[in-house]
Scaffold this motif. Structure first.
Motif, PDB file in Angstrom:
ATOM      1  N   MET A 137      -7.532  -8.142  -7.064  1.00  0.00           N
ATOM      2  CA  MET A 137      -7.056  -6.899  -7.680  1.00  0.00           C
ATOM      3  C   MET A 137      -5.526  -6.775  -7.628  1.00  0.00           C
ATOM      4  SD  MET A 137      -9.770  -5.542  -8.818  1.00  0.00           S
ATOM      5  CE  MET A 137      -9.228  -3.924  -9.325  1.00  0.00           C
ATOM      6  N   GLN A 138      -4.880  -7.474  -6.661  1.00  0.00           N
ATOM      7  CA  GLN A 138      -3.419  -7.459  -6.554  1.00  0.00           C
ATOM      8  C   GLN A 138      -2.829  -6.046  -6.522  1.00  0.00           C
ATOM      9  OE1 GLN A 138      -1.742 -10.248  -9.336  1.00  0.00           O
ATOM     10  NE2 GLN A 138      -2.513 -11.913  -8.097  1.00  0.00           N
ATOM     11  N   LYS A 139      -3.322  -5.276  -5.596  1.00  0.00           N
ATOM     12  CA  LYS A 139      -2.817  -3.906  -5.386  1.00  0.00           C
ATOM     13  C   LYS A 139      -2.316  -3.776  -3.950  1.00  0.00           C
ATOM     14  CE  LYS A 139      -4.207  -2.258  -9.378  1.00  0.00           C
ATOM     15  NZ  LYS A 139      -3.236  -1.858 -10.412  1.00  0.00           N
ATOM     16  N   ARG A 140      -1.799  -2.619  -3.645  1.00  0.00           N
ATOM     17  CA  ARG A 140      -1.355  -2.357  -2.273  1.00  0.00           C
ATOM     18  C   ARG A 140      -2.559  -2.373  -1.322  1.00  0.00           C
ATOM     19  NH1 ARG A 140       1.162   3.439  -0.493  1.00  0.00           N
ATOM     20  NH2 ARG A 140       1.480   2.980   1.723  1.00  0.00           N
ATOM     21  N   VAL A 141      -2.358  -2.981  -0.138  1.00  0.00           N
ATOM     22  CA  VAL A 141      -3.450  -3.086   0.832  1.00  0.00           C
ATOM     23  C   VAL A 141      -3.007  -2.528   2.181  1.00  0.00           C
ATOM     24  CG1 VAL A 141      -5.059  -4.647   2.007  1.00  0.00           C
ATOM     25  CG2 VAL A 141      -4.286  -5.191  -0.313  1.00  0.00           C
ATOM     26  N   LEU A 142      -3.750  -1.564   2.691  1.00  0.00           N
ATOM     27  CA  LEU A 142      -3.513  -1.032   4.031  1.00  0.00           C
ATOM     28  C   LEU A 142      -4.529  -1.666   4.967  1.00  0.00           C
ATOM     29  CD1 LEU A 142      -3.318   2.760   3.090  1.00  0.00           C
ATOM     30  CD2 LEU A 142      -1.395   1.227   3.535  1.00  0.00           C
ATOM     31  N   THR A 143      -4.076  -2.150   6.121  1.00  0.00           N
ATOM     32  CA  THR A 143      -4.999  -2.783   7.066  1.00  0.00           C
ATOM     33  C   THR A 143      -5.035  -1.992   8.366  1.00  0.00           C
ATOM     34  OG1 THR A 143      -4.393  -4.905   6.118  1.00  0.00           O
ATOM     35  CG2 THR A 143      -5.610  -4.972   8.187  1.00  0.00           C
ATOM     36  N   LEU A 144      -6.252  -1.676   8.796  1.00  0.00           N
ATOM     37  CA  LEU A 144      -6.441  -0.976  10.060  1.00  0.00           C
ATOM     38  C   LEU A 144      -7.033  -1.920  11.089  1.00  0.00           C
ATOM     39  CD1 LEU A 144      -8.066   2.369   8.822  1.00  0.00           C
ATOM     40  CD2 LEU A 144      -5.788   2.129   9.822  1.00  0.00           C
ATOM     41  N   SER A 145      -6.648  -1.741  12.338  1.00  0.00           N
ATOM     42  CA  SER A 145      -7.268  -2.471  13.439  1.00  0.00           C
ATOM     43  C   SER A 145      -7.322  -1.525  14.629  1.00  0.00           C
ATOM     44  CB  SER A 145      -6.448  -3.722  13.767  1.00  0.00           C
ATOM     45  OG  SER A 145      -6.983  -4.355  14.900  1.00  0.00           O
ATOM     46  N   LYS A 146      -8.500  -1.356  15.158  1.00  0.00           N
ATOM     47  CA  LYS A 146      -8.713  -0.471  16.320  1.00  0.00           C
ATOM     48  C   LYS A 146      -8.040   0.893  16.119  1.00  0.00           C
ATOM     49  CE  LYS A 146      -9.124  -4.374  19.393  1.00  0.00           C
ATOM     50  NZ  LYS A 146      -8.339  -5.332  20.157  1.00  0.00           N
ATOM     51  N   ASP A 178       0.649  -3.027   5.722  1.00  0.00           N
ATOM     52  CA  ASP A 178       0.814  -2.265   4.479  1.00  0.00           C
ATOM     53  C   ASP A 178       1.502  -3.222   3.506  1.00  0.00           C
ATOM     54  OD1 ASP A 178       1.375  -0.580   2.405  1.00  0.00           O
ATOM     55  OD2 ASP A 178       2.340   0.970   3.632  1.00  0.00           O
ATOM     56  N   THR A 179       0.690  -3.936   2.714  1.00  0.00           N
ATOM     57  CA  THR A 179       1.222  -5.001   1.869  1.00  0.00           C
ATOM     58  C   THR A 179       1.217  -4.543   0.420  1.00  0.00           C
ATOM     59  OG1 THR A 179      -0.582  -6.086   3.019  1.00  0.00           O
ATOM     60  CG2 THR A 179       1.166  -7.495   2.203  1.00  0.00           C
ATOM     61  N   ARG A 180       2.395  -4.486  -0.133  1.00  0.00           N
ATOM     62  CA  ARG A 180       2.512  -4.088  -1.541  1.00  0.00           C
ATOM     63  C   ARG A 180       2.624  -5.343  -2.376  1.00  0.00           C
ATOM     64  NH1 ARG A 180       4.250   1.387  -2.048  1.00  0.00           N
ATOM     65  NH2 ARG A 180       4.421   2.283   0.020  1.00  0.00           N
ATOM     66  N   THR A 181       1.573  -6.170  -2.310  1.00  0.00           N
ATOM     67  CA  THR A 181       1.614  -7.454  -3.016  1.00  0.00           C
ATOM     68  C   THR A 181       1.060  -7.273  -4.421  1.00  0.00           C
ATOM     69  OG1 THR A 181      -0.458  -7.912  -1.963  1.00  0.00           O
ATOM     70  CG2 THR A 181       1.477  -9.054  -1.084  1.00  0.00           C
ATOM     71  N   GLU A 182       1.916  -6.917  -5.339  1.00  0.00           N
ATOM     72  CA  GLU A 182       1.463  -6.784  -6.725  1.00  0.00           C
ATOM     73  C   GLU A 182       1.147  -8.159  -7.304  1.00  0.00           C
ATOM     74  OE1 GLU A 182       0.853  -2.890  -7.772  1.00  0.00           O
ATOM     75  OE2 GLU A 182       1.465  -3.712  -5.892  1.00  0.00           O
ATOM     76  N   CYS A 183       1.661  -9.223  -6.624  1.00  0.00           N
ATOM     77  CA  CYS A 183       1.334 -10.554  -7.119  1.00  0.00           C
ATOM     78  C   CYS A 183       1.050 -11.548  -5.999  1.00  0.00           C
ATOM     79  CB  CYS A 183       2.450 -11.098  -8.005  1.00  0.00           C
ATOM     80  SG  CYS A 183       4.022 -10.996  -7.180  1.00  0.00           S
ATOM     81  N   GLY A 184       1.127 -11.123  -4.743  1.00  0.00           N
ATOM     82  CA  GLY A 184       0.872 -12.034  -3.631  1.00  0.00           C
ATOM     83  C   GLY A 184      -0.549 -11.937  -3.134  1.00  0.00           C
ATOM     84  N   ASN A 185      -0.843 -12.686  -2.061  1.00  0.00           N
ATOM     85  CA  ASN A 185      -2.190 -12.689  -1.509  1.00  0.00           C
ATOM     86  C   ASN A 185      -2.228 -12.026  -0.142  1.00  0.00           C
ATOM     87  OD1 ASN A 185      -3.406 -13.839  -3.602  1.00  0.00           O
ATOM     88  ND2 ASN A 185      -3.745 -15.838  -2.649  1.00  0.00           N
ATOM     89  N   VAL A 186      -3.393 -11.479   0.168  1.00  0.00           N
ATOM     90  CA  VAL A 186      -3.611 -10.932   1.491  1.00  0.00           C
ATOM     91  C   VAL A 186      -4.563 -11.882   2.187  1.00  0.00           C
ATOM     92  CG1 VAL A 186      -4.472  -8.980   2.786  1.00  0.00           C
ATOM     93  CG2 VAL A 186      -3.488  -8.629   0.519  1.00  0.00           C
ATOM     94  N   SER A 187      -4.266 -12.242   3.440  1.00  0.00           N
ATOM     95  CA  SER A 187      -5.203 -13.154   4.089  1.00  0.00           C
ATOM     96  C   SER A 187      -5.898 -12.443   5.240  1.00  0.00           C
ATOM     97  CB  SER A 187      -4.463 -14.372   4.583  1.00  0.00           C
ATOM     98  OG  SER A 187      -3.374 -13.965   5.371  1.00  0.00           O
TER      99      SER A 187
END
Ligand SMILES: Nc1ncnc2c1ncn2[C@@H]1O[C@H](COP(=O)(O)OP(=O)(O)OP(=O)(O)O)[C@@H](O)[C@H]1O
Length: 237
Positions: free
Chosen positions: A213-222, A228-237
């Motif tokens: 989807m190449q959208k902003r990704v918020l990641t939660l842990s515990k 908070d990755t604003r990868t409009e064209c990158g990857n989230v791993s």
């Protein structure tokens, strides 16, 4: 709510928000973030990371224990109980298990938020059919939900979430029970709603789908916001 044509405005603002559940379980811990109007954002993290808690705070299904939370120009920390229904009308919610009423037709399920809001009979008919048309299920309006496939049931849930034209839609694992093809269909519908100005926050475990989807990704842990990755064209791993 600012219009589409004004400069970007913050729709959701968490300022050091924590949520502790009775019994001492931590749902969220000192989370600060902003989501602008008309963004489409994914929320990810392991099971128990706090994704559902974050969505529930925004929809006022739960109250924060600490911090300040503003959504759509409302201070949710201070909102009086009698104002909650007005807030909920501005927030469409979609769940993994659809939460459809099985003794009602597809039409009646989608109509529910409008009935609760006291919308007139004729207007309900018009708006429900427009919402069902958008998700491609107008021809199933008289069906019982049990006669629909999982993907179709989720599309009914989507129509119900957008029928009152809320500026914000929250989705909790909306594709969790669907195969990859149906998941793509649901994501395409979210993309269409976003195109017409709806802000979307979607919790999902499905990293492949999120990457596509190449959208902003918020990641939660515990309970903490760790990415908070604003990868409009990158990857989230
Ligand atoms: N009603 C509740 N009472 C007590 N603890 C709760 C409650 N709801 C959530 N929790 C706890 O809060 C933490 C975060 O839960 P949450 O459901 O928000 O995580 P999640 O990331 O949505 O997980 P999942 O992907 O499994 O749905 C967990 O430790 C959970 O056990």
């Amino acid at each position: 709510m600012k219009t589409k044509y004004e400069t970007t405005s913050t729709l959701i603002h968490f300022d050091n928000v924590s949520k502790r559940y009775p019994g001492g379980h931590t749902g969220l811990s000192n989370v600060s973030l902003r989501i602008e109007a008309e963004e489409m954002v994914f929320l990810t993290g392991h099971s128990g990371a706090g994704k559902s808690t974050l969505l529930k705070l925004i929809g006022l299904l739960e109250r924060p224990s600490n911090g300040q939370l503003h959504v759509n120009d409302r201070n949710l920390t201070r909102l009086k109980s009698r104002q909650i229904p007005y807030h909920r009308r501005d927030v469409g919610m979609i769940f993994q298990d659809h939460r459809l009423l099985h003794d009602r037709t597809v039409f009646d399920n989608v109509a529910l938020p409008l009935v609760v809001a006291g919308v007139g009979h004729k207007e309900i008919g018009r708006r429900v059919r427009a919402a069902l048309d958008k998700v491609g299920l107008l021809y199933k309006e008289r069906n019982a939900p049990v006669t629909l496939s999982g993907g179709e049931q989720q599309r009914v849930g989507l129509a119900r979430a957008v029928v009152s034209k809320p500026p914000l839609v929250l989705a909790d694992e909306p594709t969790g029970n669907l195969d990859p093809e149906l998941s793509e269909e649901i994501m395409a519908l979210f993309g269409q709603f976003n195109q017409v100005g709806v802000t979307l926050l979607i919790a999902s475990h499905d990293i492949d789908l999120i990457n596509r989807m190449q959208k902003r990704v918020l990641t939660l842990s515990k309970g903490q916001l760790v990415g908070d990755t604003r990868t409009e064209c990158g990857n989230v791993s």
